[in-house]
Design an enzyme around this catalytic site. Structure first.
Site, short mmCIF file in Angstrom:
data_model
loop_
_atom_site.label_atom_id
_atom_site.label_comp_id
_atom_site.label_asym_id
_atom_site.label_seq_id
_atom_site.Cartn_x
_atom_site.Cartn_y
_atom_site.Cartn_z
N ARG A 21 1.12 -1.16 0.01
CA ARG A 21 0.23 0.06 -0.38
C ARG A 21 0.48 1.35 0.41
O ARG A 21 1.13 1.96 0.86
CB ARG A 21 -0.89 -0.14 1.57
CG ARG A 21 -1.76 -0.73 1.40
CD ARG A 21 -2.28 -1.82 0.27
NE ARG A 21 -4.33 -0.88 0.29
CZ ARG A 21 -4.85 -1.52 0.60
NH1 ARG A 21 -4.97 -1.91 1.32
NH2 ARG A 21 -6.13 -1.06 -0.12
N SER A 35 -7.54 -1.94 -3.22
CA SER A 35 -8.39 -0.97 -2.86
C SER A 35 -9.43 -0.45 -4.15
O SER A 35 -10.14 -0.24 -3.97
CB SER A 35 -7.21 0.32 -3.12
OG SER A 35 -6.69 0.12 -1.91
N ASP A 66 -3.39 -0.91 -6.89
CA ASP A 66 -3.62 -2.08 -5.96
C ASP A 66 -4.86 -2.08 -6.71
O ASP A 66 -6.25 -1.58 -6.03
CB ASP A 66 -3.56 -0.86 -5.01
CG ASP A 66 -4.10 -0.97 -3.42
OD1 ASP A 66 -4.87 -2.29 -3.55
OD2 ASP A 66 -4.41 -0.45 -3.16
N GLN A 73 0.46 2.89 -6.16
CA GLN A 73 -1.33 2.80 -6.21
C GLN A 73 -1.63 2.90 -7.38
O GLN A 73 -2.82 1.94 -7.22
CB GLN A 73 -1.04 4.12 -5.74
CG GLN A 73 -3.08 4.31 -5.04
CD GLN A 73 -2.23 5.72 -3.78
OE1 GLN A 73 -1.32 6.98 -4.49
NE2 GLN A 73 -3.20 5.94 -3.31
N TYR A 125 -2.56 -0.60 8.61
CA TYR A 125 -4.03 -1.95 8.43
C TYR A 125 -4.28 -2.07 10.17
O TYR A 125 -3.30 -1.38 10.91
CB TYR A 125 -3.79 -3.49 8.05
CG TYR A 125 -3.24 -3.15 6.44
CD1 TYR A 125 -4.41 -3.36 5.91
CD2 TYR A 125 -2.07 -3.78 5.42
CE1 TYR A 125 -4.78 -3.92 4.26
CE2 TYR A 125 -2.39 -4.11 4.36
CZ TYR A 125 -3.47 -3.74 3.90
OH TYR A 125 -3.43 -3.94 2.22
P1 NAD Z 1 -8.85 -3.73 5.04
O1 NAD Z 1 -10.10 -4.09 3.88
O2 NAD Z 1 -8.28 -4.55 5.43
O3 NAD Z 1 -9.68 -3.53 6.93
C1 NAD Z 1 -10.89 -2.78 6.14
C2 NAD Z 1 -11.26 -2.00 7.29
O4 NAD Z 1 -11.55 -2.60 8.79
C3 NAD Z 1 -10.09 -1.39 7.97
O5 NAD Z 1 -10.20 0.11 7.68
C4 NAD Z 1 -9.24 -1.14 9.60
O6 NAD Z 1 -8.90 -0.43 9.83
C5 NAD Z 1 -11.17 -1.17 9.93
N1 NAD Z 1 -11.06 -3.13 10.96
C6 NAD Z 1 -10.62 -3.84 11.32
N2 NAD Z 1 -10.24 -4.22 12.80
C7 NAD Z 1 -12.37 -3.32 13.07
C8 NAD Z 1 -12.75 -2.93 14.60
N3 NAD Z 1 -11.93 -4.69 15.07
N4 NAD Z 1 -13.72 -3.06 14.25
C9 NAD Z 1 -14.07 -1.88 13.06
N5 NAD Z 1 -13.47 -1.81 11.50
C10 NAD Z 1 -12.16 -2.61 12.12
O7 NAD Z 1 -8.73 -2.14 4.58
P2 NAD Z 1 -8.43 -1.50 3.95
O8 NAD Z 1 -9.46 -0.47 3.44
O9 NAD Z 1 -8.13 -2.39 2.82
O10 NAD Z 1 -7.48 -0.22 3.70
C11 NAD Z 1 -6.42 -0.51 4.86
C12 NAD Z 1 -5.98 0.54 5.22
O11 NAD Z 1 -4.68 0.03 3.72
C13 NAD Z 1 -6.60 2.31 5.10
O12 NAD Z 1 -5.28 2.69 6.15
C14 NAD Z 1 -5.88 2.36 3.84
O13 NAD Z 1 -6.45 4.10 3.63
C15 NAD Z 1 -4.83 1.82 3.95
N6 NAD Z 1 -4.34 2.08 2.54
C16 NAD Z 1 -3.49 2.33 2.05
C17 NAD Z 1 -3.41 2.96 0.36
C18 NAD Z 1 -1.91 3.53 -0.02
O14 NAD Z 1 -0.84 4.44 0.88
N7 NAD Z 1 -1.73 3.39 -1.18
C19 NAD Z 1 -4.27 2.39 -0.91
C20 NAD Z 1 -4.78 1.16 -0.09
C21 NAD Z 1 -5.13 1.68 1.56
#
Ligand code: NAD
Length: 374
Positions: free
Chosen positions: A122, A133, A130, A127, A228
Site C-alpha cells: 500500500r 483498493s 492496487d 497505488q 492496516y
Molecule cells: P481492510 O479491507 O483490510 O479493512 C477494512 C477496515 O476494517 C480497515 O479500515 C480496518 O481498520 C477496519 N477494522 C479492522 N478491525 C476492525 C474492528 N474491530 N472494528 C472496526 N473496524 C475494523 O482495509 P483497507 O480498506 O484495505 O485499508 C487498510 C489501510 O490501508 C487503510 O489505512 C487505508 O487508508 C490504507 N491504504 C493505503 C493505500 C496507499 O497508501 N496506497 C491504498 C489503499 C489503502
C-alpha cells in the site's frame, strides 16, 4: 512476450482481467496479447472488441495456457491449470495466499513466478496497481445500492404535502477503502451516516465525508506499517460490541467492512444485536466471503431473520458492477506490467529485490521466495 487473459471459470466471477483498453495499452508496449473467447462476455466486452484492440482471441484454453509467458486472471487457478503453465512463466492474480499453501507449492514446483494482487504494497508508488483498493471502492458503493434496493424505505429525507419522511440511518463499520465509499454513497443518497473504525485517523476521514464518528475508548489499538488495523484483544472486542449495539438497534442499514490483514475478519455483530434490530432493516456484510463480521450471515446468500432483519452476505459485490470493476482491475494489471516492462527485451521484468515485487512476488525460480510464506 505473450500475455494471456484466460476466461474466468468460477461461475460467480463476472469480471475479466483485461478489457479492450488494457489490451491496447499492452499491445502498445510491444506485447502479444491473447484473450480466451468469452473472457469479457459477463462484463459487456464481446470478443470482437478485444480483437479490435489488437488481441488474438482464441478458443483453445489449454494450448493458450501452455504457450503464455505471462498470465493475468482475476481468480486463483486450480493446481491442475498451474501444471499446464510454461516453466519460467509469470502469473498474476488474486491468490488468497494466507489460505493457499498448496497452490504456492504448485507454482514453485512448476517454476512459475506467481504475483499475488493481495500482497501489492500500500505505497504511493504501487497505488496504480492496487487491485484490493480499486475493487473495495466499488464494493462499498454496491453495498449501499443493494441495501437501498432491498429496503422498504428510502434513504433521503423528503418533505411532501403528505408529510415528512425521515432520512435513513446508516451505520458503517470499518472505514477502509470500501467503508469510505459506502459512507460517501450513502451521504449522496441523503442518509444520516454513523461510522466506526479502530483506527482513529479513519474516524477523521469519515467525519470529513459528513458522517458522525462513533468514538469508543478501546485503549491502544495500534496498526501495521502498511496502515492496516491490528487484531483487537478479546476484551477490546467486547467493549466495541457493547458500544455498537445501540447504534445497530437504531439503524436502518448496517454495512460491515472490517478486515484484519492476513487473518479471519472479526465478528463484530453478534446474533443478539441482530435480534434487537428493527424489522425491515438491512445488514450488508462485505467480509462475508472470508468469514464475516456478522453472526448469522450465510456466505453467498441473503436471508431474513425471525425478527425481519435482512442479512446480505454475498460474495463478489464488485462483480455486480462488472464493467467498471473490470475497467479499474484491468488498469491495475496494465499499470503493473508497464511498470516492470523491459522496453528493449519487451518482457516483464522479475526483480525480487524491487520494493513492490518484494511485497507481492510469492514464488520464483522454483521456490517460495516471499518471507511470509516460505
Ligand atoms: P481492510 O479491507 O483490510 O479493512 C477494512 C477496515 O476494517 C480497515 O479500515 C480496518 O481498520 C477496519 N477494522 C479492522 N478491525 C476492525 C474492528 N474491530 N472494528 C472496526 N473496524 C475494523 O482495509 P483497507 O480498506 O484495505 O485499508 C487498510 C489501510 O490501508 C487503510 O489505512 C487505508 O487508508 C490504507 N491504504 C493505503 C493505500 C496507499 O497508501 N496506497 C491504498 C489503499 C489503502
Amino acid at each position: 512476450m505473450k500475455i494471456l487473459a484466460p476466461k474466468e471459470n468460477d461461475p460467480i466471477e463476472t469480471r475479466a482481467a483485461l478489457d479492450p483498453a488494457a489490451v491496447k495499452k499492452l499491445v502498445g508496449l510491444g506485447a502479444e496479447v491473447v484473450v480466451e473467447s468469452g473472457t469479457g462476455s459477463r462484463c459487456d466486452h464481446p470478443d470482437a472488441a478485444y480483437a479490435e484492440a489488437g488481441a488474438a482471441v482464441v478458443e483453445d484454453r489449454a494450448a493458450a495456457l501452455a504457450s503464455a509467458d505471462l498470465v493475468v486472471r482475476v481468480r486463483k487457478p486450480s493446481p491442475e491449470e498451474i501444471g499446464r503453465l510454461k516453466p519460467g512463466a509469470v502469473h498474476i492474480s488474486f491468490l488468497d495466499p494466507f489460505n493457499e499453501k498448496e497452490l504456492l507449492a504448485a507454482f514453485a514446483t512448476q517454476g512459475v513466478s506467481a504475483i499475488s494482487l493481495e500482497m501489492v504494497p500500500r505505497t504511493t508508488l504501487a497505488q496504480k496497481m492496487d487491485a484490493i483498493s480499486s475493487q473495495a471502492n466499488l464494493a462499498g458503493y454496491v453495498a449501499v445500492i443493494l441495501a437501498a434496493d432491498r429496503m422498504g424505505t428510502i434513504l433521503p429525507m423528503m418533505m411532501t404535502p403528505a408529510g415528512t419522511i425521515s432520512p435513513a440511518k446508516v451505520f458503517v463499520l470499518g472505514i477502509g477503502v470500501a467503508g469510505l465509499q459506502a459512507i460517501a454513497t450513502a451521504k449522496r443518497l441523503g442518509a444520516r451516516v454513523t461510522a466506526f473504525d479502530v483506527r482513529p485517523e479513519a474516524l477523521e476521514q469519515a467525519e470529513s465525508l459528513g458522517a458522525k464518528a462513533l468514538r469508543i475508548d478501546l485503549g491502544e489499538t495500534g496498526g501495521t506499517a502498511q496502515g492496516y488495523a491490528k487484531e483487537l484483544t478479546p476484551e477490546q472486542l467486547e467493549t466495541q460490541r457493547a458500544a455498537q449495539a445501540k447504534v445497530c438497534a437504531e439503524s436502518d442499514v448496517v454495512i460491515t467492512t472490517a478486515k484484519v490483514f492476513g487473518r479471519k475478519p472479526p465478528v463484530l455483530i453478534q446474533a443478539g444485536v441482530v435480534a434487537g434490530m428493527k424489522p425491515g432493516s438491512v445488514v450488508v456484510d462485505l467480509a462475508a466471503e472470508t468469514g464475516g463480521n456478522v453472526e448469522g450471515v450465510v456466505p453467498g446468500e441473503e436471508t431474513v431473520t425471525a425478527n425481519g432483519v435482512r442479512l446480505i452476505g454475498l460474495a463478489n459485490y464488485e462483480g455486480r458492477v462488472a464493467k467498471h470493476a473490470t475497467q479499474v482491475l484491468a488498469a491495475n494489471f496494465a499499470n503493473m506490467i508497464e511498470h516492470f516492462w523491459d522496453k528493449e527485451a519487451k518482457t516483464f521484468r522479475i526483480d525480487p529485490a524491487d520494493e513492490i515485487q518484494k511485497g507481492c512476488l510469492l514464488t520464483h525460480g522454483g521456490a517460495v521466495v516471499h518471507e511470509r510464506f516460505r
